[in-house]
Design a protein around this motif. Structure first.
Motif, PDB file in Angstrom:
ATOM      1  N   PHE A 164       8.683 -11.639  37.784  1.00 41.66           N
ATOM      2  CA  PHE A 164       7.466 -12.087  38.451  1.00 41.66           C
ATOM      3  C   PHE A 164       7.721 -13.363  39.247  1.00 41.66           C
ATOM      4  N   TRP A 165       6.888 -13.535  40.278  1.00 42.61           N
ATOM      5  CA  TRP A 165       6.743 -14.813  40.942  1.00 42.61           C
ATOM      6  C   TRP A 165       5.498 -15.481  40.344  1.00 42.61           C
ATOM      7  N   PHE A 166       5.459 -16.790  40.358  1.00 39.58           N
ATOM      8  CA  PHE A 166       4.355 -17.527  39.747  1.00 39.58           C
ATOM      9  C   PHE A 166       3.865 -18.585  40.733  1.00 39.58           C
ATOM     10  N   ASP A 167       2.531 -18.664  40.916  1.00 35.08           N
ATOM     11  CA  ASP A 167       2.034 -19.772  41.728  1.00 35.08           C
ATOM     12  C   ASP A 167       1.546 -20.906  40.827  1.00 35.08           C
ATOM     13  N   THR A 168       1.333 -22.065  41.426  1.00 38.46           N
ATOM     14  CA  THR A 168       1.032 -23.263  40.642  1.00 38.46           C
ATOM     15  C   THR A 168      -0.451 -23.640  40.661  1.00 38.46           C
ATOM     16  N   ALA A 169      -1.314 -22.764  41.178  1.00 33.24           N
ATOM     17  CA  ALA A 169      -2.724 -23.116  41.327  1.00 33.24           C
ATOM     18  C   ALA A 169      -3.343 -23.503  39.985  1.00 33.24           C
ATOM     19  N   LEU A 170      -4.003 -24.661  39.947  1.00 34.19           N
ATOM     20  CA  LEU A 170      -4.646 -25.177  38.740  1.00 34.19           C
ATOM     21  C   LEU A 170      -3.678 -25.210  37.558  1.00 34.19           C
ATOM     22  N   SER A 171      -2.411 -25.423  37.845  1.00 33.71           N
ATOM     23  CA  SER A 171      -1.369 -25.362  36.807  1.00 33.71           C
ATOM     24  C   SER A 171      -0.326 -26.443  37.031  1.00 33.71           C
ATOM     25  N   SER A 172      -0.811 -27.652  37.233  1.00 34.09           N
ATOM     26  CA  SER A 172       0.079 -28.761  37.537  1.00 34.09           C
ATOM     27  C   SER A 172       0.415 -29.531  36.263  1.00 34.09           C
ATOM     28  N   GLY A 173       1.334 -30.484  36.393  1.00 34.18           N
ATOM     29  CA  GLY A 173       1.626 -31.391  35.291  1.00 34.18           C
ATOM     30  C   GLY A 173       2.702 -30.893  34.343  1.00 34.18           C
ATOM     31  N   PRO A 174       3.209 -31.786  33.506  1.00 33.14           N
ATOM     32  CA  PRO A 174       4.312 -31.446  32.602  1.00 33.14           C
ATOM     33  C   PRO A 174       3.924 -30.437  31.530  1.00 33.14           C
ATOM     34  N   GLN A 175       2.645 -30.376  31.160  1.00 35.82           N
ATOM     35  CA  GLN A 175       2.243 -29.420  30.128  1.00 35.82           C
ATOM     36  C   GLN A 175       2.543 -27.991  30.561  1.00 35.82           C
ATOM     37  N   THR A 176       2.171 -27.663  31.796  1.00 32.80           N
ATOM     38  CA  THR A 176       2.419 -26.312  32.305  1.00 32.80           C
ATOM     39  C   THR A 176       3.888 -26.114  32.654  1.00 32.80           C
ATOM     40  N   TRP A 177       4.475 -27.109  33.321  1.00 28.04           N
ATOM     41  CA  TRP A 177       5.856 -26.946  33.779  1.00 28.04           C
ATOM     42  C   TRP A 177       6.817 -26.733  32.615  1.00 28.04           C
ATOM     43  N   GLY A 178       6.531 -27.369  31.488  1.00 23.28           N
ATOM     44  CA  GLY A 178       7.418 -27.215  30.335  1.00 23.28           C
ATOM     45  C   GLY A 178       7.571 -25.764  29.928  1.00 23.28           C
ATOM     46  N   ALA A 179       6.477 -25.013  29.922  1.00 16.75           N
ATOM     47  CA  ALA A 179       6.545 -23.603  29.548  1.00 16.75           C
ATOM     48  C   ALA A 179       6.998 -22.739  30.722  1.00 16.75           C
ATOM     49  N   LEU A 180       6.445 -22.999  31.904  1.00 23.20           N
ATOM     50  CA  LEU A 180       6.750 -22.161  33.062  1.00 23.20           C
ATOM     51  C   LEU A 180       8.235 -22.193  33.400  1.00 23.20           C
ATOM     52  N   SER A 181       8.843 -23.360  33.319  1.00 18.86           N
ATOM     53  CA  SER A 181      10.248 -23.494  33.706  1.00 18.86           C
ATOM     54  C   SER A 181      11.184 -22.750  32.764  1.00 18.86           C
ATOM     55  N   GLN A 182      10.702 -22.356  31.595  1.00 20.24           N
ATOM     56  CA  GLN A 182      11.535 -21.629  30.642  1.00 20.24           C
ATOM     57  C   GLN A 182      11.555 -20.129  30.896  1.00 20.24           C
ATOM     58  N   ILE A 183      10.568 -19.639  31.653  1.00 19.70           N
ATOM     59  CA  ILE A 183      10.488 -18.198  31.866  1.00 19.70           C
ATOM     60  C   ILE A 183      10.631 -17.805  33.333  1.00 19.70           C
ATOM     61  N   ALA A 184      10.189 -18.668  34.243  1.00 15.95           N
ATOM     62  CA  ALA A 184      10.214 -18.331  35.668  1.00 15.95           C
ATOM     63  C   ALA A 184      11.514 -18.804  36.301  1.00 15.95           C
TER      64      ALA A 184
END
Length: 315
Positions: free
Chosen positions: A243-263
């Protein structure tokens, strides 16, 4: 952040006639009333935030609230309105197709028109239609067409019927939208649709809902329930990484910590969600990207522009 040249893949358009049609049917967006929208306001926002191009889409409820004939007509009118904005400001706007989904024939006709005549960038599909989620076999004919075209498909959540009966006072966009996206993504993975239609580039809105956070849980689910397709952990995680993932309403280290592990870092693209995310929220989104533990400086240009350029090479 002041880098110019951002490409915003999650930027909504609200044609005035569309808003009135939704209100006339007794509906509205998850925020209650539609925010103000005009081409002039949109250009002000993208200029303020260094957005070179915004790829527009029509959000929930789409056109499914009207009978088939009316849905087909309203979708065409919305798509032609979006095309007018692209024609007037070709370097500033692109567009995703709004698809009437009462029947596959109408969906195929509108997608073909928007690709071949209006030259749109891709297609916006909702995560669910009625009770069914993307990945349901009944939608295979549509995905076959999109696979043949190697389409970019932006998956946006909607307000699923199961969410409407919950005894919670909070607006649907706050949590329920995320679960709608999560269910569609998991369905695409475990039904095999993601593999069967592997030429489609699917963008999941809002960093994939809860997919990044529950990815490990999904990967061991076949080990718990043998009735599921017996994918290995690595197979599940590999599919999620497509998948591709967009960052809408998903900013900050809380989201990036999880997103960067799968995307994959090459498959994360910027989205603002304007105007449902108002100007103040967009500013907070952009600030969030520079917080410690959020998007590394060396990846910001990729997330903000370069990754999207690979999806939309003409932008």
């Amino acid at each position: 952040m002041s880098e110019p040249g951002r490409i915003d893949v999650h930027f909504h358009i609200i044609p005035p006639f569309y808003k009135e049609a939704v209100y006339a049917a007794g509906g509205g967006p998850a925020v209650g009333r539609y925010p103000e929208w005009s081409p002039e306001l949109a250009l002000e926002i993208i200029d303020e935030h260094g957005i070179e191009t915004a790829i527009t889409s029509v959000a929930q409820p789409g056109v499914q609230f009207t009978p088939p004939n009316e849905a087909r007509t309203l979708a065409r009118k919305c798509n032609e309105y979006a095309a007018e904005q692209v024609a007037k400001h070709p370097s500033r706007f692109g567009a995703f197709t709004l698809v009437p989904m009462h029947n596959i024939e109408d969906a195929v006709e509108e997608i073909s028109y928007c690709y071949d005549t209006l030259k749109f960038e891709g297609v916006c599909l909702f995560a669910s239609y009625g009770e069914k989620f993307l990945g349901d076999p009944s939608l295979d004919p549509l995905l076959e067409l999109l696979n043949e075209r190697e389409a970019v498909v932006f998956i946006h959540p909607t307000y699923h019927p199961s969410s409407k009966s919950l005894q919670l006072p909070w607006p649907g966009f706050m949590m329920e939208y995320l679960f709608d996206t999560t269910r569609a993504a998991a369905n695409l993975v475990f039904t095999g649709a993601l593999e069967k239609f592997s030429r489609i580039r699917f963008i999941l809105a809002h960093a994939g809902g809860t997919i990044p956070y529950i990815s490990w849980r999904l990967s061991v689910s076949p080990m718990i329930d043998t009735r599921m397709p017996q994918l290995t952990q690595s197979e599940v995680l590999e599919r999620l990484g497509k998948f591709w993932f967009d960052t809408a309403l998903s900013s900050g280290p809380q989201t990036w910590g999880a997103l960067s592990q799968i995307a994959k870092p090459t498959q994360i693209v910027f989205g603002s969600d304007w105007p449902f995310a108002n100007a103040g929220v967009v500013r907070e989104e952009l600030k969030g990207f520079t917080q410690p533990g959020s998007v590394p400086a060396e990846l910001r240009a990729d997330v903000m522009r370069d990754n999207a350029k690979r999806l939309f090479p003409n932008r």
